[in-house]
Design an enzyme around this catalytic site. Structure first.
Site, short mmCIF file in Angstrom:
data_model
loop_
_atom_site.label_atom_id
_atom_site.label_comp_id
_atom_site.label_asym_id
_atom_site.label_seq_id
_atom_site.Cartn_x
_atom_site.Cartn_y
_atom_site.Cartn_z
N GLY A 1 33.02 38.55 47.04
CA GLY A 1 34.42 38.93 47.14
C GLY A 1 34.95 39.20 48.54
O GLY A 1 36.12 39.01 48.82
N GLU B 1 33.72 45.58 52.13
CA GLU B 1 33.82 45.34 50.68
C GLU B 1 35.22 44.87 50.33
O GLU B 1 36.19 45.19 51.03
CB GLU B 1 33.46 46.66 49.97
CG GLU B 1 33.55 46.67 48.47
CD GLU B 1 32.57 45.73 47.76
OE1 GLU B 1 32.72 44.50 47.93
OE2 GLU B 1 31.71 46.23 47.01
N ASP B 2 35.34 44.13 49.24
CA ASP B 2 36.67 43.66 48.83
C ASP B 2 37.49 44.75 48.17
O ASP B 2 38.64 44.98 48.52
CB ASP B 2 36.55 42.43 47.91
CG ASP B 2 35.67 42.66 46.69
OD1 ASP B 2 35.04 43.74 46.57
OD2 ASP B 2 35.59 41.75 45.84
N ASP C 1 36.86 50.26 43.05
CA ASP C 1 37.55 50.55 41.80
C ASP C 1 37.08 51.93 41.31
O ASP C 1 37.62 52.94 41.75
CB ASP C 1 37.19 49.40 40.84
CG ASP C 1 38.02 49.38 39.58
OD1 ASP C 1 39.25 49.33 39.68
OD2 ASP C 1 37.43 49.41 38.48
N LYS D 1 41.66 51.31 44.47
CA LYS D 1 42.53 51.76 43.38
C LYS D 1 42.30 53.27 43.25
O LYS D 1 41.40 53.70 42.52
CB LYS D 1 42.17 51.06 42.08
CG LYS D 1 42.38 49.55 42.09
CD LYS D 1 41.95 48.93 40.77
CE LYS D 1 42.14 47.43 40.79
NZ LYS D 1 41.53 46.78 39.60
N PHE E 1 44.67 44.47 37.45
CA PHE E 1 43.65 43.50 37.88
C PHE E 1 44.26 42.50 38.85
O PHE E 1 45.33 41.94 38.60
CB PHE E 1 43.08 42.77 36.66
CG PHE E 1 41.94 41.87 37.00
CD1 PHE E 1 40.66 42.40 37.21
CD2 PHE E 1 42.12 40.50 37.15
CE1 PHE E 1 39.60 41.58 37.55
CE2 PHE E 1 41.05 39.67 37.48
CZ PHE E 1 39.79 40.21 37.68
N ILE E 2 43.60 42.27 39.97
CA ILE E 2 44.13 41.35 40.97
C ILE E 2 43.13 40.23 41.29
O ILE E 2 41.93 40.38 41.09
CB ILE E 2 44.55 42.10 42.25
CG1 ILE E 2 43.39 42.96 42.76
CG2 ILE E 2 45.73 43.00 42.04
CD1 ILE E 2 42.96 42.56 44.10
N ASP F 1 38.07 37.16 42.50
CA ASP F 1 38.08 36.13 41.46
C ASP F 1 38.45 36.67 40.08
O ASP F 1 38.37 37.87 39.81
CB ASP F 1 36.69 35.51 41.34
CG ASP F 1 35.70 36.44 40.66
OD1 ASP F 1 35.58 37.60 41.11
OD2 ASP F 1 35.06 36.03 39.67
N ARG G 1 39.38 32.69 44.09
CA ARG G 1 38.99 33.29 45.37
C ARG G 1 39.66 32.60 46.56
O ARG G 1 39.78 33.15 47.64
CB ARG G 1 37.47 33.18 45.58
CG ARG G 1 36.64 33.96 44.60
CD ARG G 1 35.18 34.00 45.09
NE ARG G 1 34.25 34.39 44.04
CZ ARG G 1 33.97 35.64 43.71
NH1 ARG G 1 34.58 36.63 44.32
NH2 ARG G 1 33.09 35.91 42.77
N ARG H 1 45.32 32.36 49.35
CA ARG H 1 45.48 33.16 50.58
C ARG H 1 46.28 34.44 50.36
O ARG H 1 46.20 35.36 51.17
CB ARG H 1 46.11 32.32 51.69
CG ARG H 1 47.37 31.59 51.30
CD ARG H 1 47.96 30.83 52.47
NE ARG H 1 47.12 29.75 52.96
CZ ARG H 1 46.88 29.49 54.25
NH1 ARG H 1 47.44 30.24 55.18
NH2 ARG H 1 46.13 28.49 54.62
P1 5GP Z 1 33.49 49.59 41.04
O1 5GP Z 1 32.00 49.79 40.98
O2 5GP Z 1 34.11 50.26 42.23
O3 5GP Z 1 34.15 50.03 39.76
O4 5GP Z 1 33.74 48.04 41.08
C1 5GP Z 1 33.83 47.33 42.25
C2 5GP Z 1 33.76 45.84 41.95
O5 5GP Z 1 34.50 45.51 40.77
C3 5GP Z 1 34.39 45.04 43.06
O6 5GP Z 1 33.46 44.74 44.08
C4 5GP Z 1 34.90 43.82 42.32
O7 5GP Z 1 33.87 42.86 42.25
C5 5GP Z 1 35.22 44.31 40.93
N1 5GP Z 1 36.67 44.59 40.75
C6 5GP Z 1 37.25 45.79 40.57
N2 5GP Z 1 38.58 45.68 40.42
C7 5GP Z 1 38.86 44.36 40.51
C8 5GP Z 1 40.09 43.60 40.45
O8 5GP Z 1 41.22 44.10 40.26
N3 5GP Z 1 39.98 42.25 40.61
C9 5GP Z 1 38.78 41.64 40.82
N4 5GP Z 1 38.80 40.31 40.95
N5 5GP Z 1 37.60 42.31 40.88
C10 5GP Z 1 37.65 43.66 40.73
#
Ligand code: 5GP
Length: 178
Positions: free
Chosen positions: A48, A102-103, A106, A134, A155-156, A162, A168, A171
């Site tokens: 990501g 990191e992308d 959450d 978030k 969700f984005i 992705d 992915r 842009r």
């Molecule tokens: P966490 O462990 O913080 O709950 O989850 C982090 C991971 O969940 C991110 O690295 C990503 O892969 C995925 N993720 C969380 N929210 C989103 C979202 O809105 N869109 C996408 N594409 N992936 C997300």
């Protein structure tokens, strides 16, 4: 506003590339200011974070190294269920300043686990740079040192993120349209 279809879902433009790059530039300036004497090792979390990492690194103007890691999910046997294993870290990080790239954060569970894994290797300092967070979904105490953008719970996709493997390459960042 552009609407795109990925599999069964429709997404609309949420953050255009120009706005993303403005915030990425700001984060790059903050990191360059804070870590100018550290020769940091940036650890980009695939898949990501690949686009964020590229744009961020082009704007960081201090001596630094970049490497890429992956978190592979597998069903652990522990009671906590899903365990994510760190793959691909070949560098010795002991005594070094590491910046996780990191992308999106959450719940923060993934990041907390990654920080724990890296901490066991005795770095001097671990910092977190995330493109997105978030805030309303964060479940754990995390020091997010560098945050490009804070977003609502939807969700984005796009800009590296992705939906089921797709999207992915866009842009801009898109949010769910329904
Ligand atoms: P966490 O462990 O913080 O709950 O989850 C982090 C991971 O969940 C991110 O690295 C990503 O892969 C995925 N993720 C969380 N929210 C989103 C979202 O809105 N869109 C996408 N594409 N992936 C997300």
């Amino acid at each position: 506003m552009e609407v795109i279809q990925i599999k069964d879902k429709r997404f609309r433009t949420f953050i255009p590339e120009a706005d993303i790059l403005k915030e990425v530039s700001r984060v790059a300036r903050e990191i360059s200011r804070d870590l100018k004497d550290e020769r940091p090792l940036f650890l980009s979390v695939l898949n990501g974070a690949f686009m964020f990492t590229a744009d961020l690194m082009k704007r960081v103007d201090i001596p630094c190294e970049v490497s890429f890691v992956r978190l592979s999910s597998y069903e652990g046997t522990s009671s906590t269920g899903k365990v994510k294993e760190l793959v691909g870290l070949s560098e010795d990080i002991s005594g070094r300043t590491v910046v996780i790239v990191e992308d999106i954060v959450d719940t923060g569970l993934t990041m907390r686990q990654l920080v724990g894994t890296l901490q066991a290797r005795n770095p001097k300092d671990i910092r977190i740079a995330t493109l997105l967070v978030k805030p309303d979904k964060l479940q754990v105490e995390l020091k997010l040192d560098y945050v490009a953008m804070r977003i609502p719970n939807d969700f984005i996709v796009g800009y590296g993120l992705d939906y089921d493997g797709l999207g992915r390459n866009y842009r801009d960042i898109y949010t769910i349209a329904e």
